[in-house]
Design a protein around this motif. Structure first.
Motif, PDB file in Angstrom:
ATOM      1  N   THR A 299      -1.849  13.738  -7.248  1.00 41.24           N
ATOM      2  CA  THR A 299      -0.726  12.829  -7.005  1.00 41.24           C
ATOM      3  C   THR A 299      -0.726  12.417  -5.537  1.00 41.24           C
ATOM      4  O   THR A 299      -0.852  13.261  -4.657  1.00 41.24           O
ATOM      5  CB  THR A 299       0.611  13.521  -7.349  1.00 41.24           C
ATOM      6  OG1 THR A 299       0.547  14.006  -8.692  1.00 41.24           O
ATOM      7  CG2 THR A 299       1.771  12.551  -7.225  1.00 41.24           C
ATOM      8  N   ALA A 300      -0.603  11.102  -5.316  1.00 43.40           N
ATOM      9  CA  ALA A 300      -0.524  10.581  -3.951  1.00 43.40           C
ATOM     10  C   ALA A 300       0.928  10.267  -3.632  1.00 43.40           C
ATOM     11  O   ALA A 300       1.656   9.752  -4.469  1.00 43.40           O
ATOM     12  CB  ALA A 300      -1.363   9.317  -3.823  1.00 43.40           C
ATOM     13  N   SER A 301       1.337  10.591  -2.417  1.00 45.88           N
ATOM     14  CA  SER A 301       2.677  10.205  -1.973  1.00 45.88           C
ATOM     15  C   SER A 301       2.569   9.576  -0.595  1.00 45.88           C
ATOM     16  O   SER A 301       1.677   9.883   0.172  1.00 45.88           O
ATOM     17  CB  SER A 301       3.617  11.421  -1.956  1.00 45.88           C
ATOM     18  OG  SER A 301       3.149  12.403  -1.072  1.00 45.88           O
TER      19      SER A 301
ATOM     20  N   GLN B 191      -0.492  11.486   1.447  1.00 48.29           N
ATOM     21  CA  GLN B 191      -0.508  12.928   1.210  1.00 48.29           C
ATOM     22  C   GLN B 191      -0.878  13.159  -0.258  1.00 48.29           C
ATOM     23  O   GLN B 191      -0.295  12.537  -1.147  1.00 48.29           O
ATOM     24  CB  GLN B 191       0.867  13.541   1.500  1.00 48.29           C
ATOM     25  CG  GLN B 191       1.315  13.375   2.934  1.00 48.29           C
ATOM     26  CD  GLN B 191       0.400  14.101   3.907  1.00 48.29           C
ATOM     27  OE1 GLN B 191      -0.058  15.207   3.649  1.00 48.29           O
ATOM     28  NE2 GLN B 191       0.116  13.467   5.033  1.00 48.29           N
ATOM     29  N   LEU B 192      -1.837  14.042  -0.499  1.00 49.56           N
ATOM     30  CA  LEU B 192      -2.266  14.339  -1.862  1.00 49.56           C
ATOM     31  C   LEU B 192      -1.809  15.732  -2.257  1.00 49.56           C
ATOM     32  O   LEU B 192      -1.848  16.658  -1.453  1.00 49.56           O
ATOM     33  CB  LEU B 192      -3.796  14.279  -1.984  1.00 49.56           C
ATOM     34  CG  LEU B 192      -4.453  12.940  -1.697  1.00 49.56           C
ATOM     35  CD1 LEU B 192      -5.963  13.067  -1.837  1.00 49.56           C
ATOM     36  CD2 LEU B 192      -3.919  11.863  -2.610  1.00 49.56           C
ATOM     37  N   SER B 193      -1.382  15.852  -3.507  1.00 51.53           N
ATOM     38  CA  SER B 193      -1.120  17.176  -4.063  1.00 51.53           C
ATOM     39  C   SER B 193      -1.963  17.304  -5.318  1.00 51.53           C
ATOM     40  O   SER B 193      -2.193  16.324  -6.034  1.00 51.53           O
ATOM     41  CB  SER B 193       0.368  17.379  -4.364  1.00 51.53           C
ATOM     42  OG  SER B 193       0.810  16.448  -5.323  1.00 51.53           O
ATOM     43  N   VAL B 194      -2.447  18.511  -5.568  1.00 53.50           N
ATOM     44  CA  VAL B 194      -3.357  18.763  -6.680  1.00 53.50           C
ATOM     45  C   VAL B 194      -2.782  19.867  -7.553  1.00 53.50           C
ATOM     46  O   VAL B 194      -2.343  20.904  -7.044  1.00 53.50           O
ATOM     47  CB  VAL B 194      -4.757  19.179  -6.155  1.00 53.50           C
ATOM     48  CG1 VAL B 194      -5.706  19.480  -7.302  1.00 53.50           C
ATOM     49  CG2 VAL B 194      -5.328  18.109  -5.243  1.00 53.50           C
TER      50      VAL B 194
ATOM     51  N   LEU C 217       0.801  -1.225   0.000  1.00 48.34           N
ATOM     52  CA  LEU C 217       0.000   0.000   0.000  1.00 48.34           C
ATOM     53  C   LEU C 217       0.834   1.275   0.000  1.00 48.34           C
ATOM     54  O   LEU C 217       0.299   2.366  -0.155  1.00 48.34           O
ATOM     55  CB  LEU C 217      -0.989  -0.024   1.165  1.00 48.34           C
ATOM     56  CG  LEU C 217      -2.014  -1.169   1.056  1.00 48.34           C
ATOM     57  CD1 LEU C 217      -2.943  -1.153   2.254  1.00 48.34           C
ATOM     58  CD2 LEU C 217      -2.790  -1.102  -0.241  1.00 48.34           C
ATOM     59  N   ASN C 218       2.163   1.140   0.111  1.00 47.50           N
ATOM     60  CA  ASN C 218       3.035   2.314  -0.042  1.00 47.50           C
ATOM     61  C   ASN C 218       3.446   2.493  -1.504  1.00 47.50           C
ATOM     62  O   ASN C 218       4.228   3.365  -1.831  1.00 47.50           O
ATOM     63  CB  ASN C 218       4.274   2.198   0.853  1.00 47.50           C
ATOM     64  CG  ASN C 218       5.184   1.055   0.446  1.00 47.50           C
ATOM     65  OD1 ASN C 218       4.916   0.319  -0.498  1.00 47.50           O
ATOM     66  ND2 ASN C 218       6.272   0.891   1.179  1.00 47.50           N
TER      67      ASN C 218
ATOM     68  N   CYS D 114      -2.650   5.484  -7.361  1.00 40.32           N
ATOM     69  CA  CYS D 114      -1.409   4.757  -7.096  1.00 40.32           C
ATOM     70  C   CYS D 114      -0.221   5.565  -7.556  1.00 40.32           C
ATOM     71  O   CYS D 114       0.855   5.466  -7.034  1.00 40.32           O
ATOM     72  CB  CYS D 114      -1.407   3.432  -7.829  1.00 40.32           C
ATOM     73  SG  CYS D 114      -2.860   2.479  -7.441  1.00 40.32           S
ATOM     74  N   SER D 115      -0.411   6.310  -8.579  1.00 39.81           N
ATOM     75  CA  SER D 115       0.613   7.168  -9.159  1.00 39.81           C
ATOM     76  C   SER D 115      -0.162   8.346  -9.739  1.00 39.81           C
ATOM     77  O   SER D 115      -1.375   8.374  -9.652  1.00 39.81           O
ATOM     78  CB  SER D 115       1.380   6.413 -10.234  1.00 39.81           C
ATOM     79  OG  SER D 115       0.503   5.955 -11.235  1.00 39.81           O
TER      80      SER D 115
END
Length: 140
Positions: free
Chosen positions: A106-108, A91-94, A22-23, A133-134
């Motif tokens: 983007t998920a990190s 953590q999400l960035s948009v 899940l990472n 996932c990416s």
């Protein structure tokens, strides 16, 4: 793994099975030849959970199926009920690109699941993304 061909054409190519922690780390991958005549189904592989989990618990992975050589959508699955999946914090960035009318999420840190984008009234209806996932691009 079964392939169901409900078309009038032969499906020929490969089906790739990827298993991710899940990472986002890929922990298992295998490719399987596919040749399924029209209007039939065929078992193309038999795999055990222990083989694909590589020592991890089923609630700690996500499975992805990707076709190559024939048209089929990529599919992602969790092997346990949602309440039992142990998702770490993500953590999400948009990024919004107004010129291209696109939104990139983007998920990190970990896979994100059930992400909902709420767009301004008049732009489009809200979009729910099941898992990230990416980088995923949602077109408006």
């Amino acid at each position: 793994m079964w392939v169901v061909n409900d078309t009038r054409e032969v499906l020929k190519g490969e089906l790739r099975l990827n298993v991710y922690a899940l990472n986002g780390e890929k922990i298992y991958s295998s490719s399987h030849a596919v040749e399924v005549t029209s209007q039939t189904s065929l078992c193309i592989a038999e795999l055990t959970e222990a083989e694909v989990l590589q020592g991890r618990r089923a609630e700690e992975v996500m499975v992805e199926l990707v076709s190559e050589g024939f048209a089929a959508p990529s599919n992602r699955y969790f092997l346990r009920d949602p309440k039992d999946v142990t998702l770490p914090e993500s953590q999400l960035s948009v990024h919004v690109n107004e010129e291209e009318q696109s939104v990139t999420v983007t998920a990190s840190g970990a896979i994100a699941r059930l992400v909902k984008l709420e767009l301004p009234l008049g732009v489009s209806d809200s979009v729910t993304i099941i898992s990230i996932c990416s980088p995923v691009k949602a077109e408006q």
